[in-house]
Design a protein around this motif. Structure first.
Motif, short mmCIF file in Angstrom:
data_model
loop_
_atom_site.label_atom_id
_atom_site.label_comp_id
_atom_site.label_asym_id
_atom_site.label_seq_id
_atom_site.Cartn_x
_atom_site.Cartn_y
_atom_site.Cartn_z
N PRO A 78 0.81 -1.22 0.00
CA PRO A 78 0.00 0.00 0.00
C PRO A 78 0.84 1.27 0.00
O PRO A 78 0.53 2.24 -0.71
CB PRO A 78 -0.84 -0.14 1.28
CG PRO A 78 -1.00 -1.61 1.44
CD PRO A 78 0.32 -2.18 1.01
N ASP A 79 1.92 1.28 0.78
CA ASP A 79 2.77 2.47 0.84
C ASP A 79 3.43 2.75 -0.51
O ASP A 79 3.53 3.90 -0.94
CB ASP A 79 3.85 2.31 1.92
CG ASP A 79 3.29 2.53 3.32
OD1 ASP A 79 2.20 3.13 3.44
OD2 ASP A 79 3.93 2.10 4.29
N GLU A 80 3.90 1.68 -1.18
CA GLU A 80 4.54 1.86 -2.49
C GLU A 80 3.53 2.41 -3.51
O GLU A 80 3.86 3.31 -4.28
CB GLU A 80 5.10 0.53 -2.97
CG GLU A 80 6.33 0.07 -2.21
CD GLU A 80 6.72 -1.36 -2.54
OE1 GLU A 80 7.88 -1.73 -2.25
OE2 GLU A 80 5.87 -2.11 -3.07
N ALA A 81 2.32 1.86 -3.49
CA ALA A 81 1.30 2.32 -4.43
C ALA A 81 0.97 3.80 -4.20
O ALA A 81 0.87 4.58 -5.15
CB ALA A 81 0.03 1.47 -4.29
N CYS A 82 0.83 4.18 -2.94
CA CYS A 82 0.49 5.58 -2.62
C CYS A 82 1.63 6.52 -2.98
O CYS A 82 1.39 7.62 -3.50
CB CYS A 82 0.15 5.70 -1.14
SG CYS A 82 -1.39 4.88 -0.67
N ARG A 83 2.84 6.10 -2.72
CA ARG A 83 3.99 6.95 -3.03
C ARG A 83 4.11 7.18 -4.54
O ARG A 83 4.33 8.31 -5.00
CB ARG A 83 5.28 6.33 -2.50
CG ARG A 83 6.52 7.22 -2.70
CD ARG A 83 7.74 6.64 -2.05
NE ARG A 83 8.19 5.40 -2.67
CZ ARG A 83 8.08 4.20 -2.11
NH1 ARG A 83 7.52 4.07 -0.92
NH2 ARG A 83 8.50 3.11 -2.74
N LEU A 84 3.94 6.14 -5.31
CA LEU A 84 4.02 6.27 -6.77
C LEU A 84 2.89 7.14 -7.30
O LEU A 84 3.08 7.92 -8.24
CB LEU A 84 3.99 4.89 -7.42
CG LEU A 84 5.24 4.04 -7.23
CD1 LEU A 84 4.98 2.60 -7.66
CD2 LEU A 84 6.41 4.63 -8.01
N CYS A 109 -0.66 9.88 -13.86
CA CYS A 109 -1.27 8.75 -14.57
C CYS A 109 -1.54 7.58 -13.63
O CYS A 109 -2.58 6.94 -13.70
CB CYS A 109 -0.38 8.30 -15.73
SG CYS A 109 -0.32 9.45 -17.11
N ILE A 110 -0.57 7.30 -12.74
CA ILE A 110 -0.77 6.24 -11.75
C ILE A 110 -1.89 6.62 -10.80
O ILE A 110 -2.75 5.81 -10.45
CB ILE A 110 0.54 5.97 -10.99
CG1 ILE A 110 1.59 5.39 -11.93
CG2 ILE A 110 0.29 5.00 -9.83
CD1 ILE A 110 2.94 5.18 -11.29
N ALA A 111 -1.91 7.88 -10.38
CA ALA A 111 -2.95 8.34 -9.46
C ALA A 111 -4.34 8.17 -10.05
O ALA A 111 -5.26 7.66 -9.39
CB ALA A 111 -2.71 9.80 -9.09
#
Length: 315
Positions: A127-133, A139-141
């Motif tokens: 979850p932390d990696e996904a939020c940071r990216l 585009c990821i957001a």
């Protein structure tokens, strides 16, 4: 032949048969949103079958460790159930922490999905990696704004959603600006006017991407994304809501038609397709107008309204 290879072949056959049936439904007059939802359901089933086959190939304690440590999440177009026949599948495996066994299962699952015939965009993240990216890349957001849990650890998925929404709430203004800038750059590449001779039904001005832009900006600013939710809260007028709803139906149907006709991902409404679709839809000629001109006038009416509604909303 190993059982896992058999499962991949079964998935491939299931996709082919389902795709054939959906093409028949489309030809029989199925609406764009209806077909996209059915296609999403078909792909959901294939992903779940392949995941279960991977778990079945593990010993009991290993399967439990993997099952308790990950969540399968689809996002982007698949997350909002708006996939067209040759759209990519965006699949994220959330994991509690780095674990070699989970990594191995994820790699094999991604390979199985690809071998089954689906075009796959994939990631393996905490979850932390996904939020940071997501905070680093608009585009990821926007893709993760459309996340949907398929199976796995619900607590892990909820933790990701809470953290993601918390990050968004602290960066609303900057993230909305980044999303708008990304869309502006895309429109510059694919057409800044709705009256293009050969428009891209997804990326040109007034196309599907502008409808998605409204959802993304609404999600960042207000925490809701669906036009009907925006209308209920008074953030979108009834007339604008109806215009967006009608445009979405038309654009999704048109994109499905282009994909089925080309036998691949194809979003450009070129001159030959304009002529073919106008004939297929039986547009009659009118005084001073050819059938293809009447069809394109109808298309431009939708995209022009989408463009104006979304521009006002974003502003």
């Amino acid at each position: 032949m190993s059982s896992l290879v058999t499962h991949v072949l079964t998935a491939k056959a299931k996709l082919a048969d389902g795709h054939r049936q959906l093409r028949e439904r489309h030809a029989a007059g199925a609406g764009g949103a209806e077909l996209c939802a059915a296609l999403s359901e078909l792909r959901d089933g294939v992903l779940l079958d392949l995941y279960q086959a991977r778990l079945d190939g593990l010993e009991g304690s290993q399967a439990k460790s993997v099952r308790d440590g990950i969540a399968l999440v689809v996002h982007g177009g698949h997350g909002r159930r708006e996939v067209s026949p040759f759209s990519d599948v965006d699949l994220m495996i959330l994991r509690r922490s780095r674990d070699r066994q989970i990594d191995a299962v994820a790699r094999r699952l991604f390979r199985d999905v690809f071998d089954s015939g689906l075009a796959l965009g994939h990631s393996l993240r905490t979850p932390d990696e996904a939020c940071r990216l997501a905070c680093q890349d608009a585009c990821i957001a926007t893709s993760l704004l459309e996340s949907r849990l398929l199976t796995g650890d619900q607590h892990l998925f909820r933790r990701f959603v809470r953290r993601f929404e918390g990050r968004i709430s602290r960066r609303r203004r900057a993230l909305a600006a980044a999303i708008e800038a990304e869309r502006t750059a895309e429109r510059t590449r694919f057409g800044e006017t709705v009256f293009l001779l050969e428009p891209n039904v997804k990326r040109s001005r007034g196309g599907l991407r502008d409808l998605q832009l409204l959802r993304w900006i609404a999600g960042v600013r207000y925490g809701v994304r669906l036009p009907e939710e925006l209308a209920e809260r008074g953030l979108l007028s009834p007339d604008d809501h109806r215009a967006l709803r009608d445009a979405l139906k038309s654009l999704l149907w048109l994109r499905n038609e282009l994909h089925f006709q080309a036998g691949k991902s194809s979003d450009v409404l070129d001159r030959s397709e304009q002529l073919r679709i106008a004939e297929h839809l039986a547009y009659p000629p009118a005084t001073g107008m050819l059938p293809v001109e009447r069809f394109m006038r109808s298309h431009f009416r939708h995209t022009d309204r989408v463009s104006h509604v979304v521009e006002r909303f974003v502003a």
